[in-house]
Design a protein around this motif. Sequence first.
Motif, PDB file in Angstrom:
ATOM      1  N   MET A 127      12.991  14.316  -2.251  1.00 44.74           N
ATOM      2  CA  MET A 127      14.048  14.921  -3.057  1.00 44.74           C
ATOM      3  C   MET A 127      13.578  16.249  -3.653  1.00 44.74           C
ATOM      4  O   MET A 127      14.325  17.222  -3.668  1.00 44.74           O
ATOM      5  CB  MET A 127      14.493  13.955  -4.156  1.00 44.74           C
ATOM      6  CG  MET A 127      15.249  12.747  -3.626  1.00 44.74           C
ATOM      7  SD  MET A 127      15.548  11.486  -4.868  1.00 44.74           S
ATOM      8  CE  MET A 127      16.721  12.296  -5.914  1.00 44.74           C
ATOM      9  N   MET A 128      12.336  16.291  -4.130  1.00 46.23           N
ATOM     10  CA  MET A 128      11.794  17.530  -4.689  1.00 46.23           C
ATOM     11  C   MET A 128      11.697  18.601  -3.606  1.00 46.23           C
ATOM     12  O   MET A 128      11.979  19.768  -3.859  1.00 46.23           O
ATOM     13  CB  MET A 128      10.407  17.284  -5.307  1.00 46.23           C
ATOM     14  CG  MET A 128      10.450  16.521  -6.605  1.00 46.23           C
ATOM     15  SD  MET A 128      11.191  17.485  -7.925  1.00 46.23           S
ATOM     16  CE  MET A 128       9.841  18.543  -8.345  1.00 46.23           C
ATOM     17  N   TYR A 129      11.303  18.196  -2.404  1.00 45.08           N
ATOM     18  CA  TYR A 129      11.184  19.134  -1.290  1.00 45.08           C
ATOM     19  C   TYR A 129      12.551  19.742  -0.970  1.00 45.08           C
ATOM     20  O   TYR A 129      12.681  20.948  -0.774  1.00 45.08           O
ATOM     21  CB  TYR A 129      10.596  18.409  -0.073  1.00 45.08           C
ATOM     22  CG  TYR A 129      10.353  19.281   1.113  1.00 45.08           C
ATOM     23  CD1 TYR A 129       9.336  20.236   1.095  1.00 45.08           C
ATOM     24  CD2 TYR A 129      11.124  19.168   2.257  1.00 45.08           C
ATOM     25  CE1 TYR A 129       9.105  21.049   2.193  1.00 45.08           C
ATOM     26  CE2 TYR A 129      10.897  19.977   3.355  1.00 45.08           C
ATOM     27  CZ  TYR A 129       9.887  20.914   3.321  1.00 45.08           C
ATOM     28  OH  TYR A 129       9.666  21.721   4.391  1.00 45.08           O
ATOM     29  N   LYS A 130      13.574  18.896  -0.979  1.00 48.03           N
ATOM     30  CA  LYS A 130      14.941  19.365  -0.710  1.00 48.03           C
ATOM     31  C   LYS A 130      15.391  20.351  -1.788  1.00 48.03           C
ATOM     32  O   LYS A 130      15.979  21.393  -1.497  1.00 48.03           O
ATOM     33  CB  LYS A 130      15.885  18.149  -0.692  1.00 48.03           C
ATOM     34  CG  LYS A 130      17.053  18.270   0.229  1.00 48.03           C
ATOM     35  CD  LYS A 130      17.946  17.048   0.099  1.00 48.03           C
ATOM     36  CE  LYS A 130      17.910  16.222   1.344  1.00 48.03           C
ATOM     37  NZ  LYS A 130      18.898  15.144   1.338  1.00 48.03           N
ATOM     38  N   GLU A 131      15.094  20.028  -3.047  1.00 54.36           N
ATOM     39  CA  GLU A 131      15.448  20.909  -4.159  1.00 54.36           C
ATOM     40  C   GLU A 131      14.674  22.228  -4.090  1.00 54.36           C
ATOM     41  O   GLU A 131      15.222  23.289  -4.382  1.00 54.36           O
ATOM     42  CB  GLU A 131      15.182  20.218  -5.506  1.00 54.36           C
ATOM     43  CG  GLU A 131      16.154  19.098  -5.813  1.00 54.36           C
ATOM     44  CD  GLU A 131      17.582  19.580  -5.961  1.00 54.36           C
ATOM     45  OE1 GLU A 131      17.817  20.615  -6.607  1.00 54.36           O
ATOM     46  OE2 GLU A 131      18.478  18.913  -5.419  1.00 54.36           O
ATOM     47  N   ASP A 161       0.811  -1.211   0.000  1.00 56.47           N
ATOM     48  CA  ASP A 161       0.000   0.000   0.000  1.00 56.47           C
ATOM     49  C   ASP A 161       0.848   1.266   0.000  1.00 56.47           C
ATOM     50  O   ASP A 161       0.326   2.362  -0.172  1.00 56.47           O
ATOM     51  CB  ASP A 161      -0.915   0.023   1.237  1.00 56.47           C
ATOM     52  CG  ASP A 161      -1.902  -1.143   1.243  1.00 56.47           C
ATOM     53  OD1 ASP A 161      -2.149  -1.714   0.161  1.00 56.47           O
ATOM     54  OD2 ASP A 161      -2.417  -1.489   2.321  1.00 56.47           O
ATOM     55  N   ILE A 162       2.138   1.131   0.206  1.00 56.72           N
ATOM     56  CA  ILE A 162       3.014   2.301   0.297  1.00 56.72           C
ATOM     57  C   ILE A 162       3.747   2.489  -1.027  1.00 56.72           C
ATOM     58  O   ILE A 162       4.360   1.557  -1.543  1.00 56.72           O
ATOM     59  CB  ILE A 162       4.035   2.130   1.449  1.00 56.72           C
ATOM     60  CG1 ILE A 162       3.317   1.980   2.779  1.00 56.72           C
ATOM     61  CG2 ILE A 162       4.994   3.314   1.490  1.00 56.72           C
ATOM     62  CD1 ILE A 162       4.245   1.631   3.938  1.00 56.72           C
ATOM     63  N   ASP A 163       3.687   3.689  -1.552  1.00 55.07           N
ATOM     64  CA  ASP A 163       4.400   4.012  -2.785  1.00 55.07           C
ATOM     65  C   ASP A 163       5.746   4.622  -2.404  1.00 55.07           C
ATOM     66  O   ASP A 163       5.882   5.833  -2.289  1.00 55.07           O
ATOM     67  CB  ASP A 163       3.563   4.979  -3.631  1.00 55.07           C
ATOM     68  CG  ASP A 163       4.208   5.292  -4.966  1.00 55.07           C
ATOM     69  OD1 ASP A 163       5.297   4.742  -5.253  1.00 55.07           O
ATOM     70  OD2 ASP A 163       3.634   6.088  -5.718  1.00 55.07           O
ATOM     71  N   ILE A 164       6.736   3.759  -2.182  1.00 58.11           N
ATOM     72  CA  ILE A 164       8.051   4.202  -1.715  1.00 58.11           C
ATOM     73  C   ILE A 164       8.697   5.149  -2.716  1.00 58.11           C
ATOM     74  O   ILE A 164       9.285   6.159  -2.335  1.00 58.11           O
ATOM     75  CB  ILE A 164       8.961   2.989  -1.430  1.00 58.11           C
ATOM     76  CG1 ILE A 164       8.399   2.209  -0.254  1.00 58.11           C
ATOM     77  CG2 ILE A 164      10.392   3.436  -1.155  1.00 58.11           C
ATOM     78  CD1 ILE A 164       9.100   0.922   0.031  1.00 58.11           C
ATOM     79  N   GLU A 165       8.568   4.855  -3.989  1.00 64.88           N
ATOM     80  CA  GLU A 165       9.171   5.713  -5.011  1.00 64.88           C
ATOM     81  C   GLU A 165       8.631   7.135  -4.908  1.00 64.88           C
ATOM     82  O   GLU A 165       9.379   8.104  -4.951  1.00 64.88           O
ATOM     83  CB  GLU A 165       8.899   5.149  -6.401  1.00 64.88           C
ATOM     84  CG  GLU A 165       9.517   5.975  -7.510  1.00 64.88           C
ATOM     85  CD  GLU A 165       9.243   5.418  -8.899  1.00 64.88           C
ATOM     86  OE1 GLU A 165       9.832   5.939  -9.848  1.00 64.88           O
ATOM     87  OE2 GLU A 165       8.444   4.481  -9.037  1.00 64.88           O
ATOM     88  N   SER A 166       7.326   7.246  -4.728  1.00 64.01           N
ATOM     89  CA  SER A 166       6.706   8.563  -4.608  1.00 64.01           C
ATOM     90  C   SER A 166       7.198   9.292  -3.362  1.00 64.01           C
ATOM     91  O   SER A 166       7.468  10.498  -3.401  1.00 64.01           O
ATOM     92  CB  SER A 166       5.186   8.412  -4.557  1.00 64.01           C
ATOM     93  OG  SER A 166       4.586   9.664  -4.381  1.00 64.01           O
ATOM     94  N   ILE A 167       7.342   8.571  -2.268  1.00 65.81           N
ATOM     95  CA  ILE A 167       7.822   9.177  -1.024  1.00 65.81           C
ATOM     96  C   ILE A 167       9.241   9.701  -1.193  1.00 65.81           C
ATOM     97  O   ILE A 167       9.558  10.828  -0.802  1.00 65.81           O
ATOM     98  CB  ILE A 167       7.756   8.157   0.141  1.00 65.81           C
ATOM     99  CG1 ILE A 167       6.293   7.831   0.464  1.00 65.81           C
ATOM    100  CG2 ILE A 167       8.487   8.668   1.376  1.00 65.81           C
ATOM    101  CD1 ILE A 167       6.107   6.645   1.396  1.00 65.81           C
TER     102      ILE A 167
END
Length: 188
Positions: A123-127, A112-118
């Motif tokens: 990474m986007m948040y850091k950028e 149920d967890i989308d690890i790739e999305s997390i």
Amino acid sequence: MKRTTILVYKDSTDPKKGLKEATQEEWSAILKSNKGLPMCERRCFIEDSFEDCGVIDRMFIEVSYDAYTEWHREDVLKGKNMNAKKEYRLLSMDCQIKGSDGESLMDTLSNDIDIESIVLTGMMYKELRKALDEWRPWANELLDYYLSGDKKRCAKILGEREGISAVTMHNRKKALEQFIKNFFGIGG
């Protein structure tokens, strides 16, 4: 053992005539003549290193300015990728977990967890944080207020603290919202 080889154009005015190995004196003269010139007017060199029979051979090869800028762009990207790799550790999904009855890492992950999305979101948040820091000195603090749910109160708090008007704070908030939309490619 190390060896340095410097390859320069046989005729600096006509690169089509090929390369030759430069002496230390020629190399020093080139470096001296390059000093103070804008990058587009310098004689440009790319650097490459490789091991040959236990000897590390470091080469400086003269190239056109366009070839240099392409090599430099790729070299900078390679460096960023190497630094990013230091922050992460790769694990095989088939790796068995210590203390389990042969369970692998894959067996313990929820479907149920989308690890790739997390990971991508992180990474986007850091950028985004980095881009905001480079854009305006106040942008990350304003984003913190947005994320904590204090979007409305922040104008008063920051405005009083920094001695700026409500109109200026309103403009900053609009600019931040537009920057974030542009960053994520959202129209509007």
